[in-house]
Every structure is written in C-alpha cells, then in structure tokens.
Enzyme design. Structure first.
Site, short mmCIF file in Angstrom:
data_model
loop_
_atom_site.label_atom_id
_atom_site.label_comp_id
_atom_site.label_asym_id
_atom_site.label_seq_id
_atom_site.Cartn_x
_atom_site.Cartn_y
_atom_site.Cartn_z
N ASP A 1 81.38 -22.34 -92.99
CA ASP A 1 81.32 -22.72 -94.39
C ASP A 1 82.72 -22.47 -94.94
OD1 ASP A 1 80.19 -23.24 -97.01
OD2 ASP A 1 80.24 -21.07 -97.33
N ASP B 1 83.54 -21.88 -98.82
CA ASP B 1 83.56 -20.99 -99.97
C ASP B 1 82.96 -19.62 -99.64
OD1 ASP B 1 84.64 -23.16 -101.31
OD2 ASP B 1 82.76 -23.74 -102.24
N ASP C 1 78.15 -17.54 -95.92
CA ASP C 1 77.86 -16.39 -96.78
C ASP C 1 76.52 -16.51 -97.49
OD1 ASP C 1 79.08 -17.12 -100.02
OD2 ASP C 1 78.99 -18.54 -98.38
#
Length: 172
Positions: free
Chosen positions: A14, A16, A137
């Site tokens: 990912d 961000d 996250d």
C-alpha cells in the site's frame, strides 16, 4: 544482503501510511516539486514534505536484489498524484538515482477494493496469489487473504520491518 530466507515471488505495498507517512489524497496539495536538499523528498504547494519512511528504500532494494516482483496496490482517491509523487521522487536504485516508481513492476492505484488490485496484478503477472505478500496499514484490506495472499498489517508508525517479517514467516 539477507541470507537463509525464501523470498516470495511478489511483494505488494500500500502507499499511504505504509511507504510514506501521509495520505496523498488529503494531506498534501499538488503541484509537487523535488526538494533542493534531498532528491528523495518532494515538497507540495504549501511546503509539506513527501518522502518514504526511512527504511523503505533499503527494503525495496533488498527485495529487488532477491528478484522479487514489487507492486503497489492503493485505494487512493488521487491516483494521478500518487503516481506523480513516485515519478518525481528520486531514490537510489541499483547504484544510481532513479524515479521511485521504477522499483515497481505494477502500480495499481484507484479507489475501490484491494481485491480488484490483486486480481489485476495476478492476471498481468501470472504470479499465484499464494506467492504474494501484501503490506498495508488498514486491517480491512485483509480481505485479500481470501485469494490466498499473505497479509501483514503494518502496525509500527515509522518502520515497515518487512525483513523481520520474512525471517519469521517464510521458509528458508
């Protein structure tokens, strides 16, 4: 160089809060320009810095050295800016400064389910889902485990620590 680890064929990240400490679609504003002091840092319209977490470039290079296919799967609402940042950010790759995007074979960035990102990566690469590891996250993206992908939720704020994960979870 890391020894005695069987690396997966594909590691997907990912963006961000996994590779960089912000949301590209809400925390920064285009246009982006390279920092005068560090080619790995971008500056947005208001002076906010965009850069990878400190350990990311080394991790990406080690995985590249191990011939692992590297990919991005991001549900950002600003895919244009995510790709622009990866293109403008210059990081050491194989001994010279290159756009960070060159680390990644596939960059899948658009709003929606990570399942769709992974299906495209699988269809385009031919890599079995069971040979993929995904770092993110957000626990909601654990849904990719239904495809057979190994999911690792990034919990630490400043470090991905992928090499420790691989030592503990992969055979070697």
């Amino acid at each position: 160089m890391v020894k005695n680890i069987e690396f997966p064929k594909c590691v997907v990240f990912d963006l961000d809060y996994t590779l960089w400490p912000l949301w590209i679609d809400t925390h920064v504003t285009a246009p982006f320009k390279p920092s005068k002091n560090d080619p790995g840092v971008l500056i947005d319209k208001y002076g906010t810095e965009i850069c990878f977490y400190s350990d990311i470039t080394g991790i990406l290079q080690e995985l590249r050295n191990q011939k692992v296919t590297l990919c991005v799967a991001s549900r950002t609402c600003a895919p244009k800016y995510a790709k622009q940042a990866l293109n403008l950010m210059k990081v050491p790759i194989d001994g010279s400064l290159k756009p960070a995007i060159e680390f990644f074979t596939y960059v899948k960035a658009w709003p929606g389910s990570k399942m769709d990102h992974f299906k495209e990566i699988h269809n385009e690469s031919g890599i079995d889902y069971r040979e993929m590891v995904f770092f993110d996250d957000e626990s909601r993206n654990r849904e990719v485990e239904r495809l057979g992908v190994t999911f690792l939720e990034k919990i630490k704020k400043n470090s991905l620590n992928i090499l420790s994960f691989l030592k503990n979870h992969m055979h070697g």
